[in-house]
Motif scaffolding. Structure first.
Motif, mmCIF file in Angstrom:
data_model
loop_
_atom_site.group_PDB
_atom_site.id
_atom_site.type_symbol
_atom_site.label_atom_id
_atom_site.label_comp_id
_atom_site.label_asym_id
_atom_site.label_seq_id
_atom_site.Cartn_x
_atom_site.Cartn_y
_atom_site.Cartn_z
ATOM 1 N N TYR A 147 -4.362 -2.270 -5.555
ATOM 2 C CA TYR A 147 -3.104 -1.938 -6.286
ATOM 3 C C TYR A 147 -3.366 -1.802 -7.616
ATOM 4 C CZ TYR A 147 -1.400 -5.404 -2.871
ATOM 5 O OH TYR A 147 -1.185 -6.072 -1.697
ATOM 6 N N TYR A 207 -1.136 -1.612 -11.475
ATOM 7 C CA TYR A 207 -0.233 -2.178 -12.286
ATOM 8 C C TYR A 207 -0.276 -1.649 -13.792
ATOM 9 C CZ TYR A 207 0.660 -5.735 -8.746
ATOM 10 O OH TYR A 207 1.076 -6.226 -7.576
ATOM 11 N N LEU A 243 4.251 -2.876 -10.804
ATOM 12 C CA LEU A 243 3.235 -1.674 -9.776
ATOM 13 C C LEU A 243 3.575 -0.538 -9.817
ATOM 14 C CD1 LEU A 243 1.568 -2.085 -7.352
ATOM 15 C CD2 LEU A 243 3.533 -2.044 -5.913
ATOM 16 N N TYR A 270 0.139 1.731 -4.737
ATOM 17 C CA TYR A 270 -1.079 0.708 -3.877
ATOM 18 C C TYR A 270 -1.413 1.325 -2.497
ATOM 19 C CZ TYR A 270 2.128 -1.694 -0.422
ATOM 20 O OH TYR A 270 2.992 -2.100 0.872
ATOM 21 N N ARG A 297 -3.527 1.358 1.145
ATOM 22 C CA ARG A 297 -4.169 0.331 2.393
ATOM 23 C C ARG A 297 -5.494 1.261 2.652
ATOM 24 N NH1 ARG A 297 -0.250 -2.538 4.697
ATOM 25 N NH2 ARG A 297 -0.497 -3.866 2.806
ATOM 26 N N ASP A 299 2.414 3.118 -1.237
ATOM 27 C CA ASP A 299 3.661 2.971 -2.092
ATOM 28 C C ASP A 299 3.437 3.628 -3.521
ATOM 29 O OD1 ASP A 299 6.649 0.654 -2.853
ATOM 30 O OD2 ASP A 299 6.211 2.978 -3.725
ATOM 31 N N SER A 359 5.906 4.881 -5.430
ATOM 32 C CA SER A 359 7.357 5.293 -5.777
ATOM 33 C C SER A 359 7.553 4.960 -7.504
ATOM 34 C CB SER A 359 8.320 4.492 -5.096
ATOM 35 O OG SER A 359 8.138 3.195 -5.197
ATOM 36 N N LYS A 373 4.318 -6.530 -1.549
ATOM 37 C CA LYS A 373 4.499 -5.941 -2.888
ATOM 38 C C LYS A 373 4.918 -7.097 -3.764
ATOM 39 C CE LYS A 373 6.920 -2.347 -3.891
ATOM 40 N NZ LYS A 373 7.590 -1.143 -4.087
ATOM 41 N N LEU A 374 4.447 -7.309 -5.156
ATOM 42 C CA LEU A 374 4.793 -8.237 -5.973
ATOM 43 C C LEU A 374 5.665 -7.688 -7.113
ATOM 44 C CD1 LEU A 374 1.544 -10.370 -6.731
ATOM 45 C CD2 LEU A 374 3.504 -11.013 -5.025
#
Lengths: 113, 110
Positions: free
Chosen positions: A33, A35, A45, A48, A50, A56, A58, B97-98
């Motif tokens: 991730y 941030y 965020l 991220y 995988r 994602d 967005s 997601k956090l």
């Protein structure tokens, strides 16, 4: 076990300059991730992954920000033309699939003048 | 409480006192995580509470979760100077997601 490492720790730029941030996640962690944490705010965020796939993005300002994780291990976040509003700490975190705990690196503190 | 457009909250207490921080969340979640962030470091998970738990304890920490009001709290008993940090709650969605709150800055004077 080594934690999440990030470099550089600090960066100072003029508006319009480009910058790249590098992240090495915990070995074996498949999820990574990025941030953005503005001063006195919680992390937000951006994107991220995988393995090598973007799950994602967005919240990533796609016109100036880009992120890659080509081999599913290390990752690079790049800002093409920095603005003063990009001033923040950029945090990288990693986790194991199916495990909710995210492990954060120390961050890169970016100042755009 | 922390969330939405609120600024970072600040609390200043003496070592040994107890403290409670509150958090309300807007997104659907089955898990609330509390993170501690010390100066110059990234956040670190300190306690996690699931929607089927009303209370969770870990050492001097106690977290509560009320899904009906979408709120959570973190209590620290017998604070130490080393508890000085910013505390964030984070709501986790099904995709892991956090979404973080704005945080509470805690200063514990020795």
């Amino acid at each position: 076990e080594a934690g999440v490492t990030q470099s550089p720790r600090y960066a100072v730029l003029q508006e319009g300059q480009a910058v790249s941030f590098w992240c090495d996640p915990i070995s074996g962690h498949d999820t990574l991730y990025w941030y953005q944490q503005p001063r006195d705010q919680g992390p937000q965020l951006l994107v991220y992954f995988r393995d090598e796939a973007v799950i994602d993005n967005s919240q990533l300002p796609s016109d100036r920000f880009s992120a890659v994780r080509p081999k599913g291990t290390n990752s690079t976040l790049k800002i093409q033309s920095a603005k003063q509003g990009d001033t923040a700490t950029y945090l990288c975190a990693s986790s194991l699939r199916g495990r909710g705990e995210q492990y954060f690196g120390p961050g890169t503190r970016l100042t755009v003048l | 409480s922390q969330w939405g457009e609120e600024n970072l909250q600040a609390l200043s207490i003496q070592e040994g006192e107890d403290v409670t921080m509150n958090c309300s969340y807007k997104t659907y979640t089955t898990v609330v995580q509390w993170y501690r962030q010390k100066s110059g470091k990234g956040p670190a998970l300190i306690i996690l509470i699931r929607s089927n738990e009303r209370e969770k304890r870990s050492g001097r920490l106690r977290a509560t979760l009320d899904t009906s009001s979408q709120s959570s709290s973190l209590s620290i008993t017998g604070t130490l100077a080393t508890d000085t940090a910013v505390y964030f709650c984070a709501a986790r969605n099904m995709g892991y997601k956090l979404t973080f709150g704005t945080g509470t800055s805690l200063l514990v004077d020795p």
